[in-house]
Design a protein around this motif. Structure first.
Motif, PDB file in Angstrom:
ATOM      1  N   ASP A 126      -8.917  -9.705  -2.169  1.00 50.98           N
ATOM      2  CA  ASP A 126      -9.209  -9.407  -0.365  1.00 50.98           C
ATOM      3  C   ASP A 126      -8.636  -9.068  -0.316  1.00 50.98           C
ATOM      4  OD1 ASP A 126     -12.103 -11.608  -0.982  1.00 50.98           O
ATOM      5  OD2 ASP A 126     -10.732 -13.448  -0.729  1.00 50.98           O
ATOM      6  N   PHE A 127      -7.408  -9.651  -0.376  1.00 57.29           N
ATOM      7  CA  PHE A 127      -6.336  -8.325   0.970  1.00 57.29           C
ATOM      8  C   PHE A 127      -6.377  -6.566  -0.263  1.00 57.29           C
ATOM      9  CE2 PHE A 127      -2.621  -6.427   1.041  1.00 57.29           C
ATOM     10  CZ  PHE A 127      -2.499  -6.184   2.358  1.00 57.29           C
ATOM     11  N   ASP A 128      -6.878  -6.599  -1.331  1.00 53.61           N
ATOM     12  CA  ASP A 128      -7.396  -4.507  -1.199  1.00 53.61           C
ATOM     13  C   ASP A 128      -8.592  -4.646  -0.527  1.00 53.61           C
ATOM     14  OD1 ASP A 128      -6.604  -3.140  -3.098  1.00 53.61           O
ATOM     15  OD2 ASP A 128      -9.229  -3.260  -3.386  1.00 53.61           O
ATOM     16  N   VAL A 129      -9.175  -5.628  -0.511  1.00 52.43           N
ATOM     17  CA  VAL A 129     -10.682  -5.232   0.137  1.00 52.43           C
ATOM     18  C   VAL A 129     -10.722  -4.935   1.375  1.00 52.43           C
ATOM     19  CG1 VAL A 129     -12.860  -5.512   0.851  1.00 52.43           C
ATOM     20  CG2 VAL A 129     -12.199  -6.112  -2.016  1.00 52.43           C
ATOM     21  N   VAL A 186       6.624  -8.785  -2.744  1.00 53.80           N
ATOM     22  CA  VAL A 186       5.331  -9.108  -1.911  1.00 53.80           C
ATOM     23  C   VAL A 186       5.315  -7.835  -1.204  1.00 53.80           C
ATOM     24  CG1 VAL A 186       4.496 -10.075   0.006  1.00 53.80           C
ATOM     25  CG2 VAL A 186       5.478 -11.764  -1.936  1.00 53.80           C
ATOM     26  N   ALA A 187       6.884  -7.502  -0.358  1.00 59.69           N
ATOM     27  CA  ALA A 187       6.445  -6.051   0.461  1.00 59.69           C
ATOM     28  C   ALA A 187       5.795  -4.647  -0.648  1.00 59.69           C
ATOM     29  CB  ALA A 187       7.890  -6.421   1.058  1.00 59.69           C
ATOM     30  N   THR A 188       6.480  -5.040  -2.295  1.00 55.53           N
ATOM     31  CA  THR A 188       6.116  -3.905  -2.434  1.00 55.53           C
ATOM     32  C   THR A 188       4.408  -3.492  -2.491  1.00 55.53           C
ATOM     33  OG1 THR A 188       8.121  -3.104  -3.657  1.00 55.53           O
ATOM     34  CG2 THR A 188       6.104  -2.418  -5.107  1.00 55.53           C
ATOM     35  N   LYS A 189       3.432  -4.970  -2.620  1.00 52.10           N
ATOM     36  CA  LYS A 189       2.922  -5.299  -2.918  1.00 52.10           C
ATOM     37  C   LYS A 189       1.778  -4.574  -1.957  1.00 52.10           C
ATOM     38  CE  LYS A 189      -1.402  -5.300  -5.981  1.00 52.10           C
ATOM     39  NZ  LYS A 189      -1.221  -4.543  -6.695  1.00 52.10           N
ATOM     40  N   TYR A 190       2.483  -5.438  -0.874  1.00 52.90           N
ATOM     41  CA  TYR A 190       1.905  -4.197   0.403  1.00 52.90           C
ATOM     42  C   TYR A 190       2.199  -3.448   0.870  1.00 52.90           C
ATOM     43  CZ  TYR A 190       2.697  -5.174   5.751  1.00 52.90           C
ATOM     44  OH  TYR A 190       2.552  -4.535   7.201  1.00 52.90           O
ATOM     45  N   TYR A 191       2.931  -2.970   1.004  1.00 54.98           N
ATOM     46  CA  TYR A 191       2.477  -1.441   1.218  1.00 54.98           C
ATOM     47  C   TYR A 191       2.090  -0.407   0.314  1.00 54.98           C
ATOM     48  CZ  TYR A 191       6.914  -2.162   4.800  1.00 54.98           C
ATOM     49  OH  TYR A 191       7.206  -2.664   5.565  1.00 54.98           O
ATOM     50  N   GLU A 192       1.922  -1.175  -0.959  1.00 50.61           N
ATOM     51  CA  GLU A 192       1.379  -0.558  -2.781  1.00 50.61           C
ATOM     52  C   GLU A 192      -0.052  -0.187  -1.712  1.00 50.61           C
ATOM     53  OE1 GLU A 192       1.335   0.046  -6.940  1.00 50.61           O
ATOM     54  OE2 GLU A 192       1.839  -1.801  -5.228  1.00 50.61           O
ATOM     55  N   ILE A 194      -2.025  -0.768   1.142  1.00 51.78           N
ATOM     56  CA  ILE A 194      -2.065   0.027   2.186  1.00 51.78           C
ATOM     57  C   ILE A 194      -2.385   1.130   2.659  1.00 51.78           C
ATOM     58  CG2 ILE A 194      -0.102  -0.305   3.508  1.00 51.78           C
ATOM     59  CD1 ILE A 194      -3.825  -0.794   5.182  1.00 51.78           C
ATOM     60  N   THR A 195      -1.301   2.086   1.993  1.00 47.53           N
ATOM     61  CA  THR A 195      -0.690   3.390   2.098  1.00 47.53           C
ATOM     62  C   THR A 195      -2.509   3.743   0.897  1.00 47.53           C
ATOM     63  OG1 THR A 195       1.214   2.785   0.361  1.00 47.53           O
ATOM     64  CG2 THR A 195       1.180   2.593   2.275  1.00 47.53           C
ATOM     65  N   LYS A 196      -2.263   2.994  -0.616  1.00 43.06           N
ATOM     66  CA  LYS A 196      -2.993   4.107  -1.130  1.00 43.06           C
ATOM     67  C   LYS A 196      -4.930   4.225  -0.412  1.00 43.06           C
ATOM     68  CE  LYS A 196      -5.088   0.085  -3.669  1.00 43.06           C
ATOM     69  NZ  LYS A 196      -4.904  -0.373  -4.893  1.00 43.06           N
ATOM     70  N   HIS A 197      -4.890   3.062   0.720  1.00 42.44           N
ATOM     71  CA  HIS A 197      -5.891   3.458   0.787  1.00 42.44           C
ATOM     72  C   HIS A 197      -6.015   4.306   2.051  1.00 42.44           C
ATOM     73  CE1 HIS A 197      -8.008   0.969  -1.977  1.00 42.44           C
ATOM     74  NE2 HIS A 197      -7.537  -0.817  -1.065  1.00 42.44           N
ATOM     75  N   ILE A 198      -4.758   3.932   2.811  1.00 38.06           N
ATOM     76  CA  ILE A 198      -5.223   5.031   3.786  1.00 38.06           C
ATOM     77  C   ILE A 198      -4.802   6.767   3.650  1.00 38.06           C
ATOM     78  CG2 ILE A 198      -3.310   6.015   5.563  1.00 38.06           C
ATOM     79  CD1 ILE A 198      -1.738   3.119   6.270  1.00 38.06           C
ATOM     80  N   LYS A 199      -3.886   6.520   2.292  1.00 39.44           N
ATOM     81  CA  LYS A 199      -3.891   8.078   1.781  1.00 39.44           C
ATOM     82  C   LYS A 199      -5.556   8.742   1.506  1.00 39.44           C
ATOM     83  CE  LYS A 199       0.759   8.306   1.169  1.00 39.44           C
ATOM     84  NZ  LYS A 199       2.232   9.003   0.189  1.00 39.44           N
ATOM     85  N   SER A 200      -6.168   7.593   0.760  1.00 39.17           N
ATOM     86  CA  SER A 200      -7.699   7.653   0.138  1.00 39.17           C
ATOM     87  C   SER A 200      -8.582   8.575   0.835  1.00 39.17           C
ATOM     88  CB  SER A 200      -8.696   6.863  -0.712  1.00 39.17           C
ATOM     89  OG  SER A 200      -8.652   5.454   0.291  1.00 39.17           O
ATOM     90  N   TYR A 201      -8.269   7.639   2.734  1.00 44.16           N
ATOM     91  CA  TYR A 201      -9.227   8.674   3.468  1.00 44.16           C
ATOM     92  C   TYR A 201      -8.248   9.677   4.687  1.00 44.16           C
ATOM     93  CZ  TYR A 201     -12.482   4.649   2.675  1.00 44.16           C
ATOM     94  OH  TYR A 201     -13.433   3.901   1.746  1.00 44.16           O
ATOM     95  N   ASP A 202      -7.373   9.405   4.386  1.00 43.84           N
ATOM     96  CA  ASP A 202      -6.264   9.791   5.117  1.00 43.84           C
ATOM     97  C   ASP A 202      -5.536  10.668   4.653  1.00 43.84           C
ATOM     98  OD1 ASP A 202      -5.057  11.803   6.716  1.00 43.84           O
ATOM     99  OD2 ASP A 202      -5.471  10.378   9.065  1.00 43.84           O
TER     100      ASP A 202
END
Length: 352
Positions: A126-129, A186-192, A194-202
């Motif tokens: 759910d968080f990934d989505v 926890v923080a590593t998973k959080y940053y990994e 959100i940033t992979k999705h940001i970079k996929s679009y921008d």
């Protein structure tokens, strides 16, 4: 930083440009008579003011609208609940402004100012989505913008224990040492995520990361976790009007820079003094001239540091919640503040 034309760029931003500050019963007539539309307010209000005052960036646009600021600074005390406006600027608004700007992705509702925080499971599908949705909804429309600097994440996130007692499920019940160890994961998973999705679009713009709460502190585990994923160390820091406090800010920022190797933006900084509408907003500053001196002294403390990328000032129009701004509640600038600050802002490149 480097702008699209190859020139050096220091971000001198102004936060909390929100039209609702001019739609109270006491000043709605000013909105109707002076602006009348959002586009006109952006062009003839926000953009004109920022350029007149030497600001070159539209900062975080959500506004603080309720609560008690004195309580808000006690992040370790009783749970707090400071409301912020929910609507930011659209891509069309930023096109109308045609100025450098930043955006925010509210990845988690775990802000220090949030009295009812929510800590989503960063390991869940759910968080990934949800992160994919945020990137698709926000980044898609801005990926080609020449004015976008980059993306902030959460505003002063509670990586240290939240005043309410809420926390990520994986961190509850752990000793301090155990929590710090698990916090890195926890923080590593959080940053990994959100940033992979940001970079996929921008892939074109900076990831400015969380707007950390510098006054409260930043766990080393979180700083280590963000290093591979975030481009800039973004920190809120509010100083007292003293040399000791300002030097303390510089030393903290320098230490966190050394720890991460990241350049630094002060994502939110401000000061206040009693006003006619908000006489209770007391500080060690007596008047608007004193605010201007403190602004200049605070920024001068860090301006020449090689790791410093700029600052975003709080705030634009004084309202009943925050209780301070560059403009009074009737949309008139505080001249004793604006004069010296405008001159200083316009001389930044000469200084550095």
């Amino acid at each position: 930083m480097v702008d699209p034309d190859g020139g050096a760029f220091i971000t001198v931003g102004l936060n909390h440009a929100d039209e609702s500050n001019l739609k109270y019963p006491h000043n709605a007539n000013i909105w109707r008579e002076k602006y009348g539309s959002r586009e006109r307010w952006i062009r003839e209000g926000v953009v004109k003011d920022l350029k007149d005052w030497g600001f070159n960036t539209i900062g975080w646009t959500q506004e603080y609208i309720s609560g008690d600021w004195g309580v808000a600074l006690d992040w370790f005390g009783d749970p707090i609940d400071l409301g912020h406006s929910s609507t930011g600027w659209s891509s069309a608004d930023f096109e109308a402004a045609n100025m450098p700007y930043v955006l925010q992705l509210r990845v988690q509702e775990m802000e220090d100012w949030n009295g009812h925080p929510s800590f989503r499971d960063v390991y869940s599908r759910d968080f990934d989505v949800y992160c994919e949705y945020l990137a698709r909804n926000i980044c898609f429309d801005h990926a080609g913008s020449k004015n976008l600097i980059g993306y902030f994440l959460v505003d002063i996130p509670a990586w240290l224990p939240h005043a309410s007692g809420e926390d990520f499920e994986q961190l509850k019940g752990l000793s301090e040492a155990e929590r710090n160890e698990k916090l890195f994961d926890v923080a590593t998973k959080y940053y990994e995520t959100i940033t992979k999705h940001i970079k996929s679009y921008d892939p074109n713009h900076l990831i400015l990361g969380d707007r950390y709460n510098g006054n409260k502190g930043i766990p080393s585990a979180v700083l280590r976790a963000m290093q591979p994923f975030v481009d800039v160390l973004s920190i809120q820091y509010f100083t007292e009007p003293t040399e000791e406090s300002r030097n303390g800010m510089r030393d903290d920022l320098a230490r966190w820079h050394e720890e991460t190797g990241k350049p630094v933006i002060i994502a939110d900084i401000g000061n206040w003094t009693p006003t006619e509408m908000n006489p209770h907003r007391t500080s060690g500053i007596e008047d608007q001239s004193g605010r201007a001196r403190d602004y200049i002294d605070a920024i001068n403390t860090v301006l020449r540091e090689p790791w410093f990328l700029g600052w975003h000032w709080c705030a634009y129009v004084e309202n009943k919640g925050r209780g301070w701004g560059i403009k009074d509640p009737y949309d008139e600038p505080y001249r004793d503040f604006v004069g010296p600050v405008s001159e200083f802002n316009k001389g930044v490149y000469g200084v550095i």
